[in-house]
Design an enzyme around this catalytic site. Structure first.
Site, PDB file in Angstrom:
ATOM      1  N   CYS A 165       0.842  -1.190   0.000  1.00 16.80           N
ATOM      2  CA  CYS A 165       0.000   0.000   0.000  1.00 16.80           C
ATOM      3  C   CYS A 165       0.885   1.251   0.000  1.00 16.80           C
ATOM      4  O   CYS A 165       2.091   1.149   0.187  1.00 16.80           O
ATOM      5  CB  CYS A 165      -0.866   0.018   1.250  1.00 16.80           C
ATOM      6  SG  CYS A 165      -1.811  -1.494   1.452  1.00 16.80           S
ATOM      7  N   ARG A 194       1.331   2.841  -8.382  1.00 13.86           N
ATOM      8  CA  ARG A 194       1.435   1.492  -7.835  1.00 13.86           C
ATOM      9  C   ARG A 194       0.098   0.771  -7.810  1.00 13.86           C
ATOM     10  O   ARG A 194       0.051  -0.432  -7.572  1.00 13.86           O
ATOM     11  CB  ARG A 194       1.955   1.558  -6.395  1.00 13.86           C
ATOM     12  CG  ARG A 194       3.348   2.120  -6.261  1.00 13.86           C
ATOM     13  CD  ARG A 194       3.526   2.744  -4.892  1.00 13.86           C
ATOM     14  NE  ARG A 194       3.118   1.848  -3.842  1.00 13.86           N
ATOM     15  CZ  ARG A 194       3.956   1.103  -3.136  1.00 13.86           C
ATOM     16  NH1 ARG A 194       5.233   1.173  -3.370  1.00 13.86           N
ATOM     17  NH2 ARG A 194       3.531   0.308  -2.199  1.00 13.86           N
ATOM     18  N   TRP A 235      -4.201  -1.197  -1.014  1.00 12.18           N
ATOM     19  CA  TRP A 235      -4.377  -2.254  -2.016  1.00 12.18           C
ATOM     20  C   TRP A 235      -4.825  -3.446  -1.207  1.00 12.18           C
ATOM     21  O   TRP A 235      -4.034  -4.038  -0.471  1.00 12.18           O
ATOM     22  CB  TRP A 235      -3.042  -2.496  -2.714  1.00 12.18           C
ATOM     23  CG  TRP A 235      -3.198  -3.060  -4.068  1.00 12.18           C
ATOM     24  CD1 TRP A 235      -3.601  -2.404  -5.190  1.00 12.18           C
ATOM     25  CD2 TRP A 235      -2.955  -4.398  -4.478  1.00 12.18           C
ATOM     26  NE1 TRP A 235      -3.621  -3.243  -6.256  1.00 12.18           N
ATOM     27  CE2 TRP A 235      -3.231  -4.479  -5.852  1.00 12.18           C
ATOM     28  CE3 TRP A 235      -2.539  -5.553  -3.818  1.00 12.18           C
ATOM     29  CZ2 TRP A 235      -3.108  -5.656  -6.576  1.00 12.18           C
ATOM     30  CZ3 TRP A 235      -2.417  -6.712  -4.530  1.00 12.18           C
ATOM     31  CH2 TRP A 235      -2.693  -6.757  -5.900  1.00 12.18           C
ATOM     32  N   ASN A 280       1.111  -0.906   6.107  1.00 15.94           N
ATOM     33  CA  ASN A 280       1.419  -1.650   4.884  1.00 15.94           C
ATOM     34  C   ASN A 280       2.017  -2.974   5.335  1.00 15.94           C
ATOM     35  O   ASN A 280       2.896  -2.984   6.181  1.00 15.94           O
ATOM     36  CB  ASN A 280       2.439  -0.831   4.068  1.00 15.94           C
ATOM     37  CG  ASN A 280       2.855  -1.523   2.803  1.00 15.94           C
ATOM     38  OD1 ASN A 280       2.353  -2.594   2.464  1.00 15.94           O
ATOM     39  ND2 ASN A 280       3.787  -0.922   2.089  1.00 15.94           N
ATOM     40  N   GLY A 281       1.522  -4.109   4.799  1.00 14.99           N
ATOM     41  CA  GLY A 281       2.056  -5.409   5.207  1.00 14.99           C
ATOM     42  C   GLY A 281       0.935  -6.323   5.666  1.00 14.99           C
ATOM     43  O   GLY A 281      -0.241  -6.041   5.424  1.00 14.99           O
ATOM     44  N   GLU A 297       7.334 -20.799 -19.551  1.00 10.21           N
ATOM     45  CA  GLU A 297       7.266 -19.426 -19.030  1.00 10.21           C
ATOM     46  C   GLU A 297       8.524 -18.636 -19.417  1.00 10.21           C
ATOM     47  O   GLU A 297       8.446 -17.464 -19.777  1.00 10.21           O
ATOM     48  CB  GLU A 297       7.054 -19.482 -17.514  1.00 10.21           C
ATOM     49  CG  GLU A 297       7.002 -18.147 -16.805  1.00 10.21           C
ATOM     50  CD  GLU A 297       5.941 -17.183 -17.320  1.00 10.21           C
ATOM     51  OE1 GLU A 297       5.049 -17.597 -18.085  1.00 10.21           O
ATOM     52  OE2 GLU A 297       6.030 -15.992 -16.993  1.00 10.21           O
ATOM     53  N   LYS A 331       8.591 -15.142 -21.741  1.00 11.57           N
ATOM     54  CA  LYS A 331       9.243 -13.877 -21.371  1.00 11.57           C
ATOM     55  C   LYS A 331      10.122 -13.372 -22.519  1.00 11.57           C
ATOM     56  O   LYS A 331      10.078 -12.215 -22.878  1.00 11.57           O
ATOM     57  CB  LYS A 331      10.111 -14.031 -20.116  1.00 11.57           C
ATOM     58  CG  LYS A 331       9.392 -14.272 -18.827  1.00 11.57           C
ATOM     59  CD  LYS A 331       8.475 -13.162 -18.379  1.00 11.57           C
ATOM     60  CE  LYS A 331       7.107 -13.259 -18.914  1.00 11.57           C
ATOM     61  NZ  LYS A 331       6.003 -13.749 -18.361  1.00 11.57           N
ATOM     62  N   GLU A 391       8.010 -12.232 -25.631  1.00 11.37           N
ATOM     63  CA  GLU A 391       7.134 -11.067 -25.513  1.00 11.37           C
ATOM     64  C   GLU A 391       7.892  -9.759 -25.329  1.00 11.37           C
ATOM     65  O   GLU A 391       7.414  -8.715 -25.755  1.00 11.37           O
ATOM     66  CB  GLU A 391       6.050 -11.255 -24.442  1.00 11.37           C
ATOM     67  CG  GLU A 391       6.522 -11.278 -23.032  1.00 11.37           C
ATOM     68  CD  GLU A 391       5.397 -11.547 -22.034  1.00 11.37           C
ATOM     69  OE1 GLU A 391       4.282 -11.082 -22.260  1.00 11.37           O
ATOM     70  OE2 GLU A 391       5.659 -12.220 -21.026  1.00 11.37           O
ATOM     71  N   HIS A 422      11.320 -35.457 -32.116  1.00 10.02           N
ATOM     72  CA  HIS A 422      10.106 -35.738 -32.881  1.00 10.02           C
ATOM     73  C   HIS A 422       9.726 -34.562 -33.775  1.00 10.02           C
ATOM     74  O   HIS A 422       8.582 -34.484 -34.242  1.00 10.02           O
ATOM     75  CB  HIS A 422       8.965 -36.103 -31.925  1.00 10.02           C
ATOM     76  CG  HIS A 422       9.277 -37.300 -31.088  1.00 10.02           C
ATOM     77  ND1 HIS A 422       9.329 -38.572 -31.620  1.00 10.02           N
ATOM     78  CD2 HIS A 422       9.627 -37.419 -29.791  1.00 10.02           C
ATOM     79  CE1 HIS A 422       9.667 -39.429 -30.656  1.00 10.02           C
ATOM     80  NE2 HIS A 422       9.862 -38.752 -29.535  1.00 10.02           N
ATOM     81  N   LYS A 450      -1.733  -5.160 -20.504  1.00  6.14           N
ATOM     82  CA  LYS A 450      -1.578  -5.798 -19.187  1.00  6.14           C
ATOM     83  C   LYS A 450      -2.790  -6.650 -18.840  1.00  6.14           C
ATOM     84  O   LYS A 450      -2.656  -7.741 -18.332  1.00  6.14           O
ATOM     85  CB  LYS A 450      -1.362  -4.719 -18.118  1.00  6.14           C
ATOM     86  CG  LYS A 450      -1.127  -5.269 -16.725  1.00  6.14           C
ATOM     87  CD  LYS A 450       0.223  -5.982 -16.639  1.00  6.14           C
ATOM     88  CE  LYS A 450       0.413  -6.731 -15.346  1.00  6.14           C
ATOM     89  NZ  LYS A 450       1.376  -7.840 -15.497  1.00  6.14           N
TER      90      LYS A 450
END
Ligand code: F6R
Length: 609
Positions: free
Chosen positions: A2, A27, A74, A100-101, A481, A485, A488, A504, A604
């Site tokens: 946050c 953020r 958040w 925050n946390g 994955e 990366k 993209e 194959h 996004k």
């Protein structure tokens, strides 16, 4: 994750802290609030939604004060509502707190306080922390002392900031694990969760150390440890411009987010693993539900789909629970066969991906149990699933997903271990596995130290025409994955498949100049992976192998060796190979001059079909 702001000095403090919150807006947040003293009382104004909502509330009357704290939230514990927004009062409304946390023991503390007659207005862990500190403060001690005593009762991560009605000339802050920075001015002092919120006012900044308490007055800043011993104040001068400061000094959000992964891993398990190494996911479904489930379908797109493959690996290997992974876009039009005893898991960072949402609605119309693994609280998928586990990774700004992936796989791992724990599965050593998961953040830190080596490899191979990503078992999943990366953000064609599939077909693409990145963390198939490496090299390709530190076999075969710390649970070693792959993709893209945080043609959050 946050936003925190605080000011004491000659300016209009409410205006200053609001401006600070605006500088933290990038953020992401879902509610905001401010606290400041008025006629001997602390006034709290807060609203769900954007800062404009809070601005309307503030603008209802003239607000002027020399001291204020503010917060943009958040959501983690409790949805994004007015009540859950910060600041929170203690039981007596003598103090107001922002935080925050995650307070891991907040449920125990809440029970304890409820038994003493406390009443809570929100579902947050922060309000519990406010009541704990307020209880200490009621003993007639100073605000610093109350905070010092109060935080000793809290377990977990926090940066918290307190304002008191009876000690109007000070702000007290405490920090453990969550970031908090102090701004040293002349006749004024500030604090914030992030440096950009300080820069318009001062460039002299103190990064508050772990387990420290700071007191801000107009005269200066005092810092002490949790035993009340004074600590020296060591300001650093910040040269960054505001845009660089938003990225924490990193060149791109993607790099910042890659580096946030150890912290994300800690946040992700915070409050979910207790002192006895037992997993606490009791709020998900009641225990008997897990014994009824005969099949799992994991449904997601892109990176989240790749995380789902890791879930399948673990569910089948550890739990022997049949699991399928579907692309959301295929699932929704694929007329899937769904057992009434199955569980559908929807993995999504944004919680808004149109195909995943449509697949969820399809499952709901067929009355299938649904579980979300989502990062954004209050998002559509989080709201519509029967139950949701949040990944607690904080806002992800770079289009290419990094920290959300590690968090998604971590939650799937927690879930698999939780099911094993509930079902008391013979042969599954849950405690040992949880221990490995708890140590993952530290091993991720070691992986980040590989950055210089990955820069060297990126410099050497940035002009490759094609890059293979290969592995077996869990390594094959992470390879997908890693490939995503690189393609993209660096726009380099990739070919990804389980290593055994190479001969194959894909092997036909190998020629001099082609690179093959292998993840090789599974001891049982090391020899097989080495054979695949030889097949590549025999055709002129170059092999980069990411291996665990105990591997003495693969190093003889590969052209380049990258070593990561191994885990007793090989699956977790495989997961960590993604960190050097992310760093490789990032630095190749940077060296090729690509626009990293917003790659061409991509968005996004894909909210259209
Ligand atoms: C790749 C990436 C995408 C997303 C996909 C799903 O780096 O970010 O592939 O993973 O669009 O998005 P969410 O997780 O928001 O449903």
């Amino acid at each position: 994750m946050c936003g925190i702001a605080g000011y004491i000095g000659p300016r209009n403090a409410v205006e200053v802290v609001f401006d600070q919150l605006k500088r933290l807006e990038y953020r992401g947040y879902d509610s905001a609030g401010v606290a400041f003293p008025v006629n001997g009382h602390i006034e709290v104004l807060k609203r769900a939604g954007k800062l404009t909502e809070l601005q309307k509330l503030i603008g209802e009357e003239p607000r002027d004060s020399r001291i204020a704290i503010a917060h943009s939230r958040w959501a983690t514990h409790g949805g994004p509502t007015n009540e859950n927004a910060h600041p929170h009062y203690d039981a007596y409304e003598r103090i107001a707190i922002i935080h925050n946390g995650i307070i891991e023991n907040y449920l125990e503390l809440r029970e304890e306080l409820l038994a003493k007659g406390h009443k809570f207005r929100s579902q947050t862990d922060t309000e519990v922390a406010a009541h704990v500190i307020g209880e200490e403060y009621a003993g007639g001690i100073s605000l610093e002392e109350a905070v010092r005593k109060g935080v000793k009762r809290l377990r977990g991560a926090y940066a918290l900031v307190v304002l008191s009605q009876s000690e109007e000339g000070k702000i007290v802050a405490a920090r453990n694990a969550s970031p908090l920075v102090l701004g040293v001015g002349s006749g004024e002092n500030l604090l914030a969760s992030d440096i950009p919120a300080l820069l318009p006012y001062t460039r002299e900044v103190v990064i508050l150390e772990e387990d420290s308490i700071a007191t801000l007055t107009t005269a200066g800043i005092q810092v002490m440890d949790l035993d009340g011993r004074p600590k020296p104040l060591e300001p650093i001068h910040i040269e960054w411009d505001i845009a660089a400061a938003e990225r924490g000094g990193y060149e791109h959000f993607m790099l910042k987010e890659i580096h946030e992964q150890p912290e994300v891993l800690r946040q992700c398990i915070a409050g979910r693993v207790d002192d006895k190494l037992e997993i606490r996911l009791d709020q998900v479904f009641s225990e008997h539900v897990w014994t009824e489930i005969d099949r799992v379908n994991i449904i997601a797109c892109g990176t989240a789909y790749n995380a789902g493959l890791m879930g399948k690996h673990l569910f089948e290997k550890l739990l022997r629970l049949p699991t399928d992974v579907y692309y959301s876009s295929e699932f929704r039009y694929g007329d899937p066969v769904l057992s009434p005893r199955s569980l559908a898991i929807f993995v999504s960072q944004s919680g808004e991906t149109a195909d995943t949402l449509a697949a969820l609605r399809l499952c709901k119309s067929r009355r299938i149990r649904t579980l979300g693994i989502v990062n954004v609280i209050g998002s559509s998928i989080a709201r519509e699933c029967d139950r949701t586990i949040f990944t607690q990774a904080g806002p992800e700004i770079s289009v290419a997903s990094t920290k959300a992936y590690t968090a998604q796989v971590t939650v799937l791992t927690l879930l698999a271990m939780y099911i094993a724990q509930v079902q008391e599965m013979p042969g599954v050593r849950v405690e040992e596995a949880v221990q490995e998961l708890v140590g993952l953040a530290e091993r991720a830190e070691v992986c980040l130290k590989l950055e210089d080596q990955m820069i060297g490899l990126a410099e050497k191979y940035k002009d490759m025409p094609l890059c293979f990503f290969l592995g077996r078992g869990a390594d094959a999943n992470v390879a997908l994955e890693g490939a995503l990366k690189l393609k993209e953000i660096a726009y380099i064609p990739t070919e990804e498949s389980p290593a055994g599939e190479m001969k194959h077909g894909p092997l036909a693409l190998v020629q001099p100049g082609v690179i093959a990145m292998f993840g090789s963390t599974d001891r049982e198939v090391r020899d097989k992976v080495v054979s695949s490496m030889k097949e590549i090299q025999a055709r002129g390709g170059t092999v980069i192998a990411i291996v665990t530190d105990d591997d003495t076999v693969t190093e003889k075969a590969a052209d380049e060796i990258v070593r990561i710390p191994g885990s007793k649970l090989e699956f977790l070693s495989a997961l960590l190979t993604i960190i050097p792959m992310q760093l490789f993709a990032y630095h190749v893209a940077r060296l090729r001059g690509c626009e990293i945080d917003q790659p061409r043609n991509l968005a996004k959050s894909v909210t259209v079909e």
